[in-house]
Design a protein around this motif. Structure first.
Motif, short mmCIF file in Angstrom:
data_model
loop_
_atom_site.label_atom_id
_atom_site.label_comp_id
_atom_site.label_asym_id
_atom_site.label_seq_id
_atom_site.Cartn_x
_atom_site.Cartn_y
_atom_site.Cartn_z
N ILE A 145 10.73 -0.75 -4.72
CA ILE A 145 9.22 -1.18 -5.15
C ILE A 145 7.98 -0.46 -4.57
O ILE A 145 8.10 0.38 -3.92
CB ILE A 145 9.14 -2.82 -4.96
CG1 ILE A 145 9.26 -2.71 -2.86
CG2 ILE A 145 9.72 -3.74 -5.13
CD1 ILE A 145 8.47 -3.50 -2.59
N HIS A 146 6.70 -0.58 -5.48
CA HIS A 146 5.64 -0.16 -5.21
C HIS A 146 4.74 -1.03 -4.57
O HIS A 146 4.30 -2.20 -5.22
CB HIS A 146 4.39 0.93 -5.88
CG HIS A 146 5.35 1.88 -6.22
ND1 HIS A 146 5.03 3.11 -6.80
CD2 HIS A 146 7.09 2.82 -5.95
CE1 HIS A 146 6.43 3.92 -6.93
NE2 HIS A 146 7.05 3.94 -5.99
N ALA A 147 4.56 -0.56 -3.15
CA ALA A 147 3.70 -1.84 -2.71
C ALA A 147 2.09 -1.45 -2.32
O ALA A 147 2.00 -0.63 -1.86
CB ALA A 147 4.56 -2.24 -1.42
N ARG A 148 0.82 -2.33 -3.01
CA ARG A 148 0.03 -2.45 -2.06
C ARG A 148 -1.16 -2.88 -1.67
O ARG A 148 -1.03 -4.18 -1.41
CB ARG A 148 -0.89 -2.06 -3.08
CG ARG A 148 -2.86 -1.83 -3.02
CD ARG A 148 -3.76 -2.00 -3.97
NE ARG A 148 -5.25 -1.75 -3.57
CZ ARG A 148 -6.26 -2.01 -5.07
NH1 ARG A 148 -5.93 -2.28 -6.22
NH2 ARG A 148 -7.43 -1.84 -4.71
N ILE A 149 -1.22 -2.67 0.33
CA ILE A 149 -1.19 -3.28 1.15
C ILE A 149 -2.48 -3.55 1.45
O ILE A 149 -2.91 -1.98 1.57
CB ILE A 149 -0.58 -2.49 2.20
CG1 ILE A 149 1.17 -3.64 1.76
CG2 ILE A 149 -0.84 -4.38 3.48
CD1 ILE A 149 1.83 -3.37 2.53
N PHE A 150 -3.52 -4.00 2.00
CA PHE A 150 -5.06 -3.77 2.28
C PHE A 150 -5.09 -3.95 3.68
O PHE A 150 -4.37 -5.44 4.32
CB PHE A 150 -6.23 -4.88 1.45
CG PHE A 150 -7.56 -4.21 1.93
CD1 PHE A 150 -8.19 -3.28 1.82
CD2 PHE A 150 -7.99 -5.50 2.52
CE1 PHE A 150 -9.58 -3.20 2.79
CE2 PHE A 150 -9.18 -5.65 3.38
CZ PHE A 150 -9.86 -4.54 3.07
N LYS A 151 -5.46 -3.33 4.31
CA LYS A 151 -5.61 -3.92 5.86
C LYS A 151 -7.16 -3.57 6.14
O LYS A 151 -8.10 -2.32 6.11
CB LYS A 151 -4.51 -2.79 7.10
CG LYS A 151 -5.10 -2.97 8.57
CD LYS A 151 -4.08 -2.05 9.56
CE LYS A 151 -3.55 -2.29 10.67
NZ LYS A 151 -3.28 -1.00 11.28
N SER A 152 -7.60 -4.28 6.42
CA SER A 152 -9.13 -5.15 7.22
C SER A 152 -9.29 -3.53 8.76
O SER A 152 -8.85 -3.66 9.16
CB SER A 152 -9.40 -5.97 6.76
OG SER A 152 -8.98 -6.67 7.99
N LEU A 153 -10.57 -4.08 8.20
CA LEU A 153 -11.11 -2.94 9.66
C LEU A 153 -11.28 -3.91 10.43
O LEU A 153 -11.34 -3.43 11.92
CB LEU A 153 -13.22 -2.97 9.17
CG LEU A 153 -13.41 -2.29 8.41
CD1 LEU A 153 -15.14 -1.99 7.97
CD2 LEU A 153 -12.71 -0.65 8.95
N SER A 154 -11.17 -5.36 10.76
CA SER A 154 -10.42 -6.42 11.53
C SER A 154 -8.66 -6.07 11.98
O SER A 154 -8.42 -7.35 12.55
CB SER A 154 -10.44 -7.81 11.45
OG SER A 154 -10.53 -8.28 10.48
N ASN A 155 -8.42 -5.35 11.29
CA ASN A 155 -6.41 -5.47 11.82
C ASN A 155 -5.77 -6.18 10.93
O ASN A 155 -4.66 -7.01 11.38
CB ASN A 155 -6.24 -5.17 12.59
CG ASN A 155 -6.64 -3.85 12.98
OD1 ASN A 155 -6.73 -2.94 12.64
ND2 ASN A 155 -6.86 -3.21 14.63
N THR A 156 -5.91 -6.66 9.33
CA THR A 156 -5.61 -8.19 9.08
C THR A 156 -4.89 -7.33 7.75
O THR A 156 -5.26 -6.30 7.24
CB THR A 156 -6.03 -9.57 8.50
OG1 THR A 156 -7.57 -8.91 8.51
CG2 THR A 156 -7.07 -10.36 10.26
N THR A 157 -3.64 -8.02 8.08
CA THR A 157 -3.01 -7.50 6.49
C THR A 157 -3.33 -8.28 5.68
O THR A 157 -2.47 -9.32 5.77
CB THR A 157 -1.47 -6.42 6.78
OG1 THR A 157 -1.31 -7.44 7.73
CG2 THR A 157 -2.29 -5.34 7.89
N GLU A 158 -3.03 -7.90 4.42
CA GLU A 158 -2.96 -8.51 2.96
C GLU A 158 -1.93 -7.65 1.80
O GLU A 158 -2.04 -6.64 1.44
CB GLU A 158 -3.78 -9.44 2.33
CG GLU A 158 -3.50 -10.31 0.98
CD GLU A 158 -5.51 -10.60 0.56
OE1 GLU A 158 -5.52 -10.71 -0.58
OE2 GLU A 158 -6.45 -10.44 2.03
#
Length: 93
Positions: free
Chosen positions: A65-78
């Motif tokens: 799979i190809h996954a797109r994951i966002f890591k915020s400046l506060s280090n939370t991932t989604e």
């Protein structure tokens, strides 16, 4: 690299694997099943107001799979999205 540009794909690192494992539940939910294998193979990044990680992951057998994951400046991932039906030879997109 210009702001917002995607940095070319490189081999996955331990950090990449940790980010991927952090959203395993969300990946399995989108796939509609549990996966025994979830191994990051390569990663490309994009710096925005945080970082987008585009990760190629092996999920067992010949499945990727190809996954797109966002890591915020506060280090939370989604988990943003996944693309299924990928192979080991497919470039990250």
């Amino acid at each position: 690299m210009k702001c917002g540009g995607v940095k070319g794909a490189t081999d996955a690192t331990a950090e990449t694997q940790q980010i991927l494992e952090g959203v395993r539940g969300s990946i399995e939910e989108k796939l509609g099943r549990k996966v025994d294998t979830l191994e990051a193979k390569s990663v490309a990044t994009q710096v925005v107001a945080g970082t987008n990680y585009f990760i190629k992951a092996h999920i067992g057998s010949d499945e990727y799979i190809h996954a797109r994951i966002f890591k915020s400046l506060s280090n939370t991932t989604e988990l943003h999205s996944i693309q299924t039906g990928k192979s080991a030879d497919d470039e990250l997109s």
